[in-house]
Design a protein around this motif. Sequence first.
Motif, PDB file in Angstrom:
ATOM      1  N   PRO A 152      -2.258  69.861  11.945  1.00  0.00           N
ATOM      2  CA  PRO A 152      -3.182  69.476  10.757  1.00  0.00           C
ATOM      3  C   PRO A 152      -4.547  68.743  11.647  1.00  0.00           C
ATOM      4  O   PRO A 152      -5.620  68.880  11.132  1.00  0.00           O
ATOM      5  N   ALA A 153      -4.134  68.103  12.672  1.00  0.00           N
ATOM      6  CA  ALA A 153      -5.360  67.425  13.607  1.00  0.00           C
ATOM      7  C   ALA A 153      -6.434  68.502  14.081  1.00  0.00           C
ATOM      8  O   ALA A 153      -7.431  68.310  14.451  1.00  0.00           O
ATOM      9  N   ILE A 154      -5.542  69.844  14.421  1.00  0.00           N
ATOM     10  CA  ILE A 154      -6.558  70.838  14.931  1.00  0.00           C
ATOM     11  C   ILE A 154      -7.213  71.955  14.042  1.00  0.00           C
ATOM     12  O   ILE A 154      -8.271  72.341  14.141  1.00  0.00           O
ATOM     13  N   LEU A 155      -6.264  72.020  12.974  1.00  0.00           N
ATOM     14  CA  LEU A 155      -7.027  72.680  11.779  1.00  0.00           C
ATOM     15  C   LEU A 155      -8.360  72.445  11.464  1.00  0.00           C
ATOM     16  O   LEU A 155      -8.449  70.806  11.308  1.00  0.00           O
ATOM     17  N   GLY A 156      -9.205  72.987  11.095  1.00  0.00           N
ATOM     18  CA  GLY A 156     -10.663  72.698  10.724  1.00  0.00           C
ATOM     19  C   GLY A 156     -10.545  72.440   9.166  1.00  0.00           C
ATOM     20  O   GLY A 156     -10.146  73.573   8.487  1.00  0.00           O
ATOM     21  N   ASN A 157     -11.058  71.581   8.682  1.00  0.00           N
ATOM     22  CA  ASN A 157     -11.017  71.341   7.248  1.00  0.00           C
ATOM     23  C   ASN A 157     -12.386  71.714   6.190  1.00  0.00           C
ATOM     24  O   ASN A 157     -12.937  70.969   6.094  1.00  0.00           O
ATOM     25  N   SER A 158     -12.504  72.946   6.397  1.00  0.00           N
ATOM     26  CA  SER A 158     -13.911  73.616   5.906  1.00  0.00           C
ATOM     27  C   SER A 158     -13.418  75.115   5.451  1.00  0.00           C
ATOM     28  O   SER A 158     -12.319  75.576   5.600  1.00  0.00           O
ATOM     29  N   TYR A 159     -14.460  75.586   4.700  1.00  0.00           N
ATOM     30  CA  TYR A 159     -14.313  77.144   4.147  1.00  0.00           C
ATOM     31  C   TYR A 159     -14.070  77.975   5.367  1.00  0.00           C
ATOM     32  O   TYR A 159     -13.291  79.035   5.165  1.00  0.00           O
ATOM     33  N   ALA A 160     -14.740  77.676   6.760  1.00  0.00           N
ATOM     34  CA  ALA A 160     -14.737  78.870   7.637  1.00  0.00           C
ATOM     35  C   ALA A 160     -13.660  78.576   8.515  1.00  0.00           C
ATOM     36  O   ALA A 160     -12.861  79.487   9.323  1.00  0.00           O
ATOM     37  N   ASN A 178      -8.704  88.061 -13.242  1.00  0.00           N
ATOM     38  CA  ASN A 178      -7.453  87.371 -13.902  1.00  0.00           C
ATOM     39  C   ASN A 178      -7.151  86.351 -13.022  1.00  0.00           C
ATOM     40  O   ASN A 178      -5.947  85.729 -13.449  1.00  0.00           O
ATOM     41  N   VAL A 179      -7.986  85.598 -12.129  1.00  0.00           N
ATOM     42  CA  VAL A 179      -7.394  84.376 -11.459  1.00  0.00           C
ATOM     43  C   VAL A 179      -8.303  83.187 -11.996  1.00  0.00           C
ATOM     44  O   VAL A 179      -9.521  83.306 -12.300  1.00  0.00           O
ATOM     45  N   GLY A 180      -7.621  82.274 -12.064  1.00  0.00           N
ATOM     46  CA  GLY A 180      -8.430  80.943 -12.573  1.00  0.00           C
ATOM     47  C   GLY A 180      -7.814  79.926 -11.644  1.00  0.00           C
ATOM     48  O   GLY A 180      -7.119  79.933 -10.716  1.00  0.00           O
ATOM     49  N   GLY A 181      -8.603  78.731 -11.614  1.00  0.00           N
ATOM     50  CA  GLY A 181      -8.343  77.556 -10.883  1.00  0.00           C
ATOM     51  C   GLY A 181      -9.352  77.320  -9.562  1.00  0.00           C
ATOM     52  O   GLY A 181      -8.857  76.664  -8.731  1.00  0.00           O
ATOM     53  N   LEU A 182     -10.124  78.173  -9.482  1.00  0.00           N
ATOM     54  CA  LEU A 182     -11.030  77.999  -8.387  1.00  0.00           C
ATOM     55  C   LEU A 182     -11.618  76.817  -8.288  1.00  0.00           C
ATOM     56  O   LEU A 182     -12.453  76.414  -8.975  1.00  0.00           O
ATOM     57  N   ALA A 183     -11.427  76.025  -7.175  1.00  0.00           N
ATOM     58  CA  ALA A 183     -12.120  74.520  -6.912  1.00  0.00           C
ATOM     59  C   ALA A 183     -12.162  74.290  -5.308  1.00  0.00           C
ATOM     60  O   ALA A 183     -10.934  74.434  -4.692  1.00  0.00           O
ATOM     61  N   GLN A 184     -13.226  73.757  -5.106  1.00  0.00           N
ATOM     62  CA  GLN A 184     -13.378  73.325  -3.621  1.00  0.00           C
ATOM     63  C   GLN A 184     -13.726  71.680  -3.559  1.00  0.00           C
ATOM     64  O   GLN A 184     -14.107  71.205  -4.616  1.00  0.00           O
ATOM     65  N   TYR A 185     -13.306  71.379  -2.653  1.00  0.00           N
ATOM     66  CA  TYR A 185     -14.060  69.844  -2.049  1.00  0.00           C
ATOM     67  C   TYR A 185     -14.615  69.793  -0.790  1.00  0.00           C
ATOM     68  O   TYR A 185     -14.581  70.928  -0.147  1.00  0.00           O
ATOM     69  N   GLY A 186     -15.291  68.614  -0.349  1.00  0.00           N
ATOM     70  CA  GLY A 186     -15.796  68.602   1.088  1.00  0.00           C
ATOM     71  C   GLY A 186     -16.630  69.582   1.392  1.00  0.00           C
ATOM     72  O   GLY A 186     -17.694  69.902   0.960  1.00  0.00           O
ATOM     73  N   LEU A 187     -16.105  70.371   2.416  1.00  0.00           N
ATOM     74  CA  LEU A 187     -16.947  71.291   2.962  1.00  0.00           C
ATOM     75  C   LEU A 187     -16.329  72.687   2.643  1.00  0.00           C
ATOM     76  O   LEU A 187     -15.969  73.695   3.487  1.00  0.00           O
ATOM     77  N   GLY A 188     -16.330  72.930   1.206  1.00  0.00           N
ATOM     78  CA  GLY A 188     -16.048  74.212   0.869  1.00  0.00           C
ATOM     79  C   GLY A 188     -14.349  74.452   0.986  1.00  0.00           C
ATOM     80  O   GLY A 188     -13.878  75.577   1.485  1.00  0.00           O
ATOM     81  N   SER A 189     -13.648  73.492   0.833  1.00  0.00           N
ATOM     82  CA  SER A 189     -12.172  73.501   1.142  1.00  0.00           C
ATOM     83  C   SER A 189     -11.373  73.662  -0.112  1.00  0.00           C
ATOM     84  O   SER A 189     -11.502  72.965  -0.823  1.00  0.00           O
ATOM     85  N   LEU A 190     -10.826  74.772  -0.296  1.00  0.00           N
ATOM     86  CA  LEU A 190     -10.431  75.406  -1.388  1.00  0.00           C
ATOM     87  C   LEU A 190      -9.184  74.876  -1.776  1.00  0.00           C
ATOM     88  O   LEU A 190      -8.183  74.796  -0.683  1.00  0.00           O
TER      89      LEU A 190
END
Length: 523
Positions: A61-69, A502-514
């Motif tokens: 988790p320290a190395i994974l980037g917390n963003s959309y990309a 047919n998909v619900g619940g799309l939600a992001q926070y921060g820098l596009g973190s789904l």
Amino acid sequence: MNRGTRLFVAAVACCVALLLEACGGGSDPAGSAGSAGPSGEPVAGGEGRILTLSDPRTLDPAILGNSYASGGFLGNALYGTLMTNDEADEVQYSMAESFTTTDNGKTFTLKLRPGLVFSDGTPLNTEAVKFNWDRTKDPAVGSAHRSEAATIESSEVVDDVTLKVTLVTPVPRYALSVLASSMNWIASPAALQKGQQAFDAKPIGAGPFTLESWTRQADIRLVKNPRYWDAPRPYLDRLTLRAALDGNQRYNTLLTGGADVAIDSSWINLDKATKAGLSTNVMRLSGGVFAALNMRRAPFDDIRARRAVAAALDSDALNLAAYNGTAQLADTLFTDASPFYSETPLRKTDKETAQRLFDELAAEGKPLSFTFTSSSASENRAIAENIQAQLGAFNNVEVKIKTIELAEFVQLRRTLDFDAVITSALFQDPEPRLSTVFAGGSPANMPGIDDPALNAALQAGRTATSEEQRKAAYDTVQERLTELTPMFFIARGGLGAISGKNVGGLAQYGLGSLLPDKLWIQP
């Protein structure tokens, strides 16, 4: 827009509005841009097939980037979240109950929900939080979020659910640093201590899903965590994640039913999805995608070279080439909805000045020649190729393109072996992101700028307690960035997600973190 309206290009935060329910109640509005998913109550069960924008190098988790990309969706799935933020950029709590300061940001008290456990049944307590945060700021770990963690001077475990944190300098909105970084994810200390290979084989977190299998460069399969704290979430039983770097392929796979959700930053795809009636959720923030010019070495250690390139480029032509003209351009540091907006542009196209500077450098025996490093993502390649083509119309300048995989960008941050490269500074509130990207000494400062006046203004904006003080500080920030040209912005970021109807619940926070725990699929 006031602080509550700062979108990704500042409207992005609206997508985060769905977080209100995820974080313990409140309304559940749709995302800031795009159409809503299916109506009705969430449906339990099923498998979600998710297209991502990169393959992870590790599940640490320290190395994974917390963003959309990068690894935002995957990290949220495996580790859950301590906090998120809503469309007003206000903190919403999930595994944390509170993160408060009584002295304008010098010290904070973190309170965890009682009874949290990791997926193996061991307790997630403040000892685990302290271990993860201390580890993130360790240079040997190589976290891209080390500067956020290094803001902590010391931390003290008061009890299993209470952690007292003292910062190096007061940062009143430090919670935003936590939630927009990998500090938001807590993994089992015992699992991390077994080493990267063992952890990648069996990562232990407290998120809504656990790892079933990981076939590198192919797919990641996750299954529902029965010990997840926020039942009945997650709604889905399974997730399959697969990287899709080509924008056309990504969109067509979703359109033809080969995937349920695509994480996407392509303005072209977001535009097509909206026209096709697909569900979208888009964060619109200040800042944007920019080309970092490496000031540490030639040729961009010469301000004339930086100014010449910035003046030579036509933003509309870049937009047309990379985004079919669908992107919102980033002419200013802040959107006009931000309380920190200044109408003074960061740069202006001036081809006559550009050619004069190119000629001046050549006359001194330094004709401009540089390599533009691009990821293999289709829109990044299009940006690099258009910059190459535009500069090819000038004399005394040569541009070569080097293409690398997205995963290699982690290593590039360490080696800093580039002349020019695409990166980003995307934000609702300007801190911590602006300091992370432009403060001297920050490990994420790709241009290598280290200007005393800029550093002082960034620090003033970060520590100020009034909106007026912050506005004055960020006016200076924009002035120094305009003067020194360590980069040139290309477009606002379109941090988004597209789903089938047919998909619900799309939600992001921060820098596009789904957020994966909110997704559901209607049969």
